[in-house]
Motif scaffolding. Structure first.
Motif, PDB file in Angstrom:
ATOM      1  N   MET A   1       0.829  -1.203   0.000  1.00 13.05           N
ATOM      2  CA  MET A   1       0.000   0.000   0.000  1.00 13.05           C
ATOM      3  C   MET A   1       0.869   1.260   0.000  1.00 13.05           C
ATOM      4  SD  MET A   1      -3.075  -0.761  -0.352  1.00 13.05           S
ATOM      5  CE  MET A   1      -3.894   0.754  -0.018  1.00 13.05           C
ATOM      6  N   ARG A   2       1.987   1.206   0.732  1.00 15.68           N
ATOM      7  CA  ARG A   2       2.844   2.389   0.806  1.00 15.68           C
ATOM      8  C   ARG A   2       3.382   2.743  -0.579  1.00 15.68           C
ATOM      9  NH1 ARG A   2       7.433   1.627   4.906  1.00 15.68           N
ATOM     10  NH2 ARG A   2       8.055   0.167   3.316  1.00 15.68           N
ATOM     11  N   HIS A   3       3.728   1.724  -1.379  1.00 13.88           N
ATOM     12  CA  HIS A   3       4.230   1.978  -2.730  1.00 13.88           C
ATOM     13  C   HIS A   3       3.137   2.600  -3.603  1.00 13.88           C
ATOM     14  CE1 HIS A   3       8.041   0.046  -2.076  1.00 13.88           C
ATOM     15  NE2 HIS A   3       7.456  -1.039  -1.635  1.00 13.88           N
ATOM     16  N   LEU A   4       1.923   2.106  -3.465  1.00 16.47           N
ATOM     17  CA  LEU A   4       0.823   2.658  -4.259  1.00 16.47           C
ATOM     18  C   LEU A   4       0.550   4.111  -3.911  1.00 16.47           C
ATOM     19  CD1 LEU A   4      -1.827  -0.185  -4.480  1.00 16.47           C
ATOM     20  CD2 LEU A   4      -0.501   0.832  -6.321  1.00 16.47           C
ATOM     21  N   LEU A   5       0.629   4.454  -2.625  1.00 15.18           N
ATOM     22  CA  LEU A   5       0.387   5.827  -2.210  1.00 15.18           C
ATOM     23  C   LEU A   5       1.441   6.780  -2.762  1.00 15.18           C
ATOM     24  CD1 LEU A   5      -0.716   5.274   1.488  1.00 15.18           C
ATOM     25  CD2 LEU A   5      -2.149   5.890  -0.461  1.00 15.18           C
ATOM     26  N   ARG A   6       2.634   6.258  -3.001  1.00 13.41           N
ATOM     27  CA  ARG A   6       3.707   7.083  -3.574  1.00 13.41           C
ATOM     28  C   ARG A   6       3.691   7.049  -5.100  1.00 13.41           C
ATOM     29  NH1 ARG A   6       8.709   5.496   0.402  1.00 13.41           N
ATOM     30  NH2 ARG A   6       7.853   6.454   2.267  1.00 13.41           N
ATOM     31  N   GLY A   7       2.748   6.346  -5.693  1.00 13.58           N
ATOM     32  CA  GLY A   7       2.645   6.326  -7.148  1.00 13.58           C
ATOM     33  C   GLY A   7       3.498   5.270  -7.812  1.00 13.58           C
ATOM     34  N   PHE A  11       5.580  -2.556  -9.205  1.00 12.72           N
ATOM     35  CA  PHE A  11       5.524  -3.820  -8.474  1.00 12.72           C
ATOM     36  C   PHE A  11       4.143  -4.456  -8.597  1.00 12.72           C
ATOM     37  CE2 PHE A  11       2.972  -3.262  -4.643  1.00 12.72           C
ATOM     38  CZ  PHE A  11       2.809  -1.894  -4.634  1.00 12.72           C
ATOM     39  N   LEU A  12       3.100  -3.642  -8.701  1.00 11.19           N
ATOM     40  CA  LEU A  12       1.747  -4.175  -8.860  1.00 11.19           C
ATOM     41  C   LEU A  12       1.603  -4.850 -10.222  1.00 11.19           C
ATOM     42  CD1 LEU A  12      -0.904  -4.356  -7.359  1.00 11.19           C
ATOM     43  CD2 LEU A  12      -1.614  -2.249  -8.462  1.00 11.19           C
ATOM     44  N   ARG A  13       2.180  -4.236 -11.274  1.00  9.93           N
ATOM     45  CA  ARG A  13       2.159  -4.857 -12.598  1.00  9.93           C
ATOM     46  C   ARG A  13       2.934  -6.173 -12.576  1.00  9.93           C
ATOM     47  NH1 ARG A  13       3.368   0.584 -15.617  1.00  9.93           N
ATOM     48  NH2 ARG A  13       5.288   0.153 -14.530  1.00  9.93           N
ATOM     49  N   MET A  14       4.050  -6.199 -11.840  1.00  7.05           N
ATOM     50  CA  MET A  14       4.853  -7.414 -11.752  1.00  7.05           C
ATOM     51  C   MET A  14       4.058  -8.537 -11.088  1.00  7.05           C
ATOM     52  SD  MET A  14       7.386  -9.124  -9.344  1.00  7.05           S
ATOM     53  CE  MET A  14       6.891  -8.082  -8.074  1.00  7.05           C
ATOM     54  N   ILE A  15       3.329  -8.232 -10.038  1.00  9.40           N
ATOM     55  CA  ILE A  15       2.517  -9.248  -9.360  1.00  9.40           C
ATOM     56  C   ILE A  15       1.391  -9.711 -10.280  1.00  9.40           C
ATOM     57  CG2 ILE A  15       0.896  -9.587  -7.447  1.00  9.40           C
ATOM     58  CD1 ILE A  15       2.741  -7.843  -5.753  1.00  9.40           C
ATOM     59  N   TRP A  16       0.826  -8.806 -11.054  1.00  9.98           N
ATOM     60  CA  TRP A  16      -0.263  -9.149 -11.964  1.00  9.98           C
ATOM     61  C   TRP A  16       0.210 -10.116 -13.053  1.00  9.98           C
ATOM     62  CZ3 TRP A  16      -5.194  -7.966 -11.074  1.00  9.98           C
ATOM     63  CH2 TRP A  16      -6.097  -8.191 -12.100  1.00  9.98           C
TER      64      TRP A  16
END
Length: 84
Positions: A1-7, A11-16
Motif C-alpha cells: 500500500m505504501r508503494h501505491l500511495l507514492r505512485g 511492483f503491482l504490474r509485476m505481481i499481476w
C-alpha cells in the motif's frame, strides 16, 4: 500500500504478470535436457593446513612497540573508555 500511495505501480504490474512470467514447468524442463558438456569435480583435498600458518602478520606483542614511557602514558590516559 505504501508503494501505491507514492505512485509506484511497477511492483503491482509485476505481481499481476507473475503467473505468465514464472513458469515452474519450464524451469524444471530445463533440468531434464541432456548435458552438452560436464565439468568434472576437483579431487578431494588431502592437505592439512597448519592453523598458525593462516596468520599473515604475526603479533609481536608489546615488545614490538618502540615508544618511550611518556608516549605510552599519554596513550593510556587518552585511550577511549579509560577512567580519567
Amino acid at each position: 500500500m505504501r508503494h501505491l500511495l507514492r505512485g509506484q505501480t511497477n511492483f503491482l504490474r509485476m505481481i499481476w504478470k507473475f503467473n505468465s512470467v514464472y513458469r515452474p514447468d519450464l524451469q524444471l524442463a530445463d533440468h531434464q535436457q541432456p548435458t552438452k558438456y560436464e565439468i568434472s569435480l576437483p579431487p578431494p583435498s588431502t592437505a592439512k593446513v597448519e592453523r598458525d600458518a593462516l596468520d599473515i602478520h604475526t603479533s609481536s606483542g608489546r615488545s614490538g612497540l618502540q615508544i618511550d614511557r611518556h608516549t605510552e602514558e599519554f596513550v593510556n590516559t587518552t585511550r577511549m573508555g579509560a577512567a580519567v
